[in-house]
Motif scaffolding. Structure first.
Motif, PDB file in Angstrom:
ATOM      1  N   LEU A   2       0.832  -1.199   0.000  1.00 31.37           N
ATOM      2  CA  LEU A   2       0.000   0.000   0.000  1.00 31.37           C
ATOM      3  C   LEU A   2       0.872   1.257   0.000  1.00 31.37           C
ATOM      4  O   LEU A   2       0.550   2.247  -0.671  1.00 31.37           O
ATOM      5  N   VAL A   3       1.980   1.210   0.729  1.00 30.95           N
ATOM      6  CA  VAL A   3       2.891   2.353   0.761  1.00 30.95           C
ATOM      7  C   VAL A   3       3.459   2.618  -0.630  1.00 30.95           C
ATOM      8  O   VAL A   3       3.549   3.776  -1.071  1.00 30.95           O
ATOM      9  N   ILE A   4       3.832   1.553  -1.335  1.00 31.19           N
ATOM     10  CA  ILE A   4       4.364   1.694  -2.689  1.00 31.19           C
ATOM     11  C   ILE A   4       3.299   2.255  -3.631  1.00 31.19           C
ATOM     12  O   ILE A   4       3.579   3.143  -4.456  1.00 31.19           O
ATOM     13  N   LYS A   5       2.057   1.760  -3.507  1.00 29.26           N
ATOM     14  CA  LYS A   5       0.969   2.280  -4.333  1.00 29.26           C
ATOM     15  C   LYS A   5       0.782   3.774  -4.102  1.00 29.26           C
ATOM     16  O   LYS A   5       0.621   4.561  -5.051  1.00 29.26           O
ATOM     17  N   ASP A   6       0.814   4.164  -2.830  1.00 30.19           N
ATOM     18  CA  ASP A   6       0.646   5.583  -2.497  1.00 30.19           C
ATOM     19  C   ASP A   6       1.815   6.415  -3.034  1.00 30.19           C
ATOM     20  O   ASP A   6       1.620   7.521  -3.546  1.00 30.19           O
ATOM     21  N   LEU A   7       3.026   5.869  -2.918  1.00 27.68           N
ATOM     22  CA  LEU A   7       4.196   6.580  -3.437  1.00 27.68           C
ATOM     23  C   LEU A   7       4.123   6.731  -4.948  1.00 27.68           C
ATOM     24  O   LEU A   7       4.415   7.805  -5.487  1.00 27.68           O
ATOM     25  N   ALA A   8       3.754   5.650  -5.623  1.00 30.73           N
ATOM     26  CA  ALA A   8       3.661   5.694  -7.081  1.00 30.73           C
ATOM     27  C   ALA A   8       2.651   6.751  -7.524  1.00 30.73           C
ATOM     28  O   ALA A   8       2.910   7.536  -8.444  1.00 30.73           O
ATOM     29  N   THR A   9       1.516   6.789  -6.842  1.00 32.52           N
ATOM     30  CA  THR A   9       0.499   7.790  -7.173  1.00 32.52           C
ATOM     31  C   THR A   9       1.002   9.192  -6.885  1.00 32.52           C
ATOM     32  O   THR A   9       0.813  10.119  -7.689  1.00 32.52           O
ATOM     33  N   PHE A 222       6.182   8.150   6.465  1.00 35.06           N
ATOM     34  CA  PHE A 222       5.158   7.579   7.331  1.00 35.06           C
ATOM     35  C   PHE A 222       4.562   8.637   8.263  1.00 35.06           C
ATOM     36  O   PHE A 222       3.615   8.369   8.991  1.00 35.06           O
ATOM     37  N   GLU A 223       5.171   9.819   8.244  1.00 32.13           N
ATOM     38  CA  GLU A 223       4.682  10.927   9.067  1.00 32.13           C
ATOM     39  C   GLU A 223       4.064  12.036   8.218  1.00 32.13           C
ATOM     40  O   GLU A 223       3.115  12.704   8.635  1.00 32.13           O
ATOM     41  N   LYS A 224       4.624  12.243   7.024  1.00 36.22           N
ATOM     42  CA  LYS A 224       4.097  13.232   6.088  1.00 36.22           C
ATOM     43  C   LYS A 224       4.170  12.649   4.684  1.00 36.22           C
ATOM     44  O   LYS A 224       5.023  11.799   4.401  1.00 36.22           O
ATOM     45  N   SER A 225       3.314  13.120   3.809  1.00 34.04           N
ATOM     46  CA  SER A 225       3.364  12.638   2.430  1.00 34.04           C
ATOM     47  C   SER A 225       4.627  13.152   1.758  1.00 34.04           C
ATOM     48  O   SER A 225       5.187  14.190   2.150  1.00 34.04           O
ATOM     49  N   ILE A 226       5.080  12.427   0.739  1.00 26.72           N
ATOM     50  CA  ILE A 226       6.279  12.857   0.019  1.00 26.72           C
ATOM     51  C   ILE A 226       6.038  14.216  -0.641  1.00 26.72           C
ATOM     52  O   ILE A 226       6.952  15.050  -0.729  1.00 26.72           O
ATOM     53  N   ALA A 227       4.822  14.474  -1.078  1.00 31.39           N
ATOM     54  CA  ALA A 227       4.509  15.769  -1.688  1.00 31.39           C
ATOM     55  C   ALA A 227       4.641  16.895  -0.670  1.00 31.39           C
ATOM     56  O   ALA A 227       5.165  17.980  -0.986  1.00 31.39           O
TER      57      ALA A 227
END
Length: 290
Positions: A2-9, A222-227
């Motif tokens: 799920l983390v990878i899916k979120d990162l990819a998006t 895991f604390e803030k989004s990469i964006a």
């Protein structure tokens, strides 16, 4: 996953083009092909760093099907004794060469990295010729740095100054021979680091850094989004604001016209805004002063 899916998006929405997956050894992961597929499904180019020892035909075919942009591995020498000595593994080339030949057969782009040390210095020309014959991208480097935790033990393997200078001039000549105009133009720009505006490094526990060799933590996914980290990190905004004119010694340095300023390398010497002994040595070599 799920983390990878979120990162990819997130990376897709941020307009990202390239993802590099490294380790450790990424092929040790049972889900590595699923990870690559997530990024590829978003149209991102994926480059894989691996020692190639775990490849087989089925895995090579899968990498081909996934359309990775490049498979990058390291060879120190085509001399088995030298490569074994450095890798501390017997018969090490037989775990690499047949596998990259499979990738070549399948038209998967291959890059060969060559860290140039005291032990493999004389292997440069042979490995360069080998890569040219197989259409492998060749990335040699004699630049040896301390570990990011400050451990300087890797420096015992670096070339003596005279051999280092000869190698730097060879590599620099190869790099610039097809460049038109001022070959040192990028070194004269006031921008301290272009990578700060187009890339980050995320480690295995989610910590985000400006690059793999610059250990200044920007946040954690895991604390803030990469964006959010990319757009709002105070540390990153400060680093992006830095210019060469902020470096403590560059303005008065006689080697500055041929020096590639790298705050990450400078930080290895204890001061992000100080002088990097490595980049200074490279500049002196290019100028023919050593």
């Amino acid at each position: 996953m799920l983390v990878i899916k979120d990162l990819a998006t997130a990376f897709f929405n941020m307009g990202t083009f390239n993802i590099t997956l490294t380790g450790g050894e990424p092929l040790l992961r049972d889900d590595i092909f699923e990870i690559i597929e997530e990024f590829r499904n978003k149209g991102l180019r994926v480059k894989l760093y691996s020692n190639a020892s775990l490849l087989d035909r089925d895995k090579c075919i899968r990498l081909k099907e996934l359309g990775i942009s490049q498979f990058s591995t390291t060879i120190f020498s085509l001399n088995p004794q030298i490569n074994d000595c450095i890798t501390c593994k017997n018969d090490s080339l037989n775990f690499i060469l047949p596998n990259i030949a499979l990738l070549e057969e399948l038209c998967v782009p291959v890059q060969i990295k060559m860290p140039i040390l005291k032990m493999n210095y004389e292997s440069y020309e042979e490995l360069k010729t080998f890569c040219g014959a197989h259409n492998y991208s060749f990335f040699p480097s004699p630049n040896i740095s301390p570990k990011t935790d400050g451990d300087s033990s890797p420096l015992k393997f670096e070339l003596a100054e005279r051999e280092f200078a000869k190698m730097i001039r060879k590599i620099d000549a190869e790099h610039t021979k097809n460049v038109t105009g001022d070959q040192n133009a990028f070194r004269k720009e006031d921008i301290i680091c272009h990578s700060l505006n187009n890339s980050v490094f995320i480690n295995s526990i989610g910590d985000v850094f400006p690059c793999i060799s610059w250990p200044v933590k920007l946040g954690n996914i895991f604390e803030k989004s990469i964006a959010e980290i990319w757009n709002t990190s105070d540390v990153l905004q400060y680093l992006r604001s830095l210019k060469k004119s902020h470096m403590k010694f560059c303005g008065k340095c006689e080697y500055s016209t041929h020096c590639t300023v790298c705050p990450g390398d400078s930080m290895m010497d204890g001061d992000m805004l100080g002088c990097s002994h490595l980049q200074k040595k490279c500049a002196k070599a290019i100028m023919g002063l050593i």
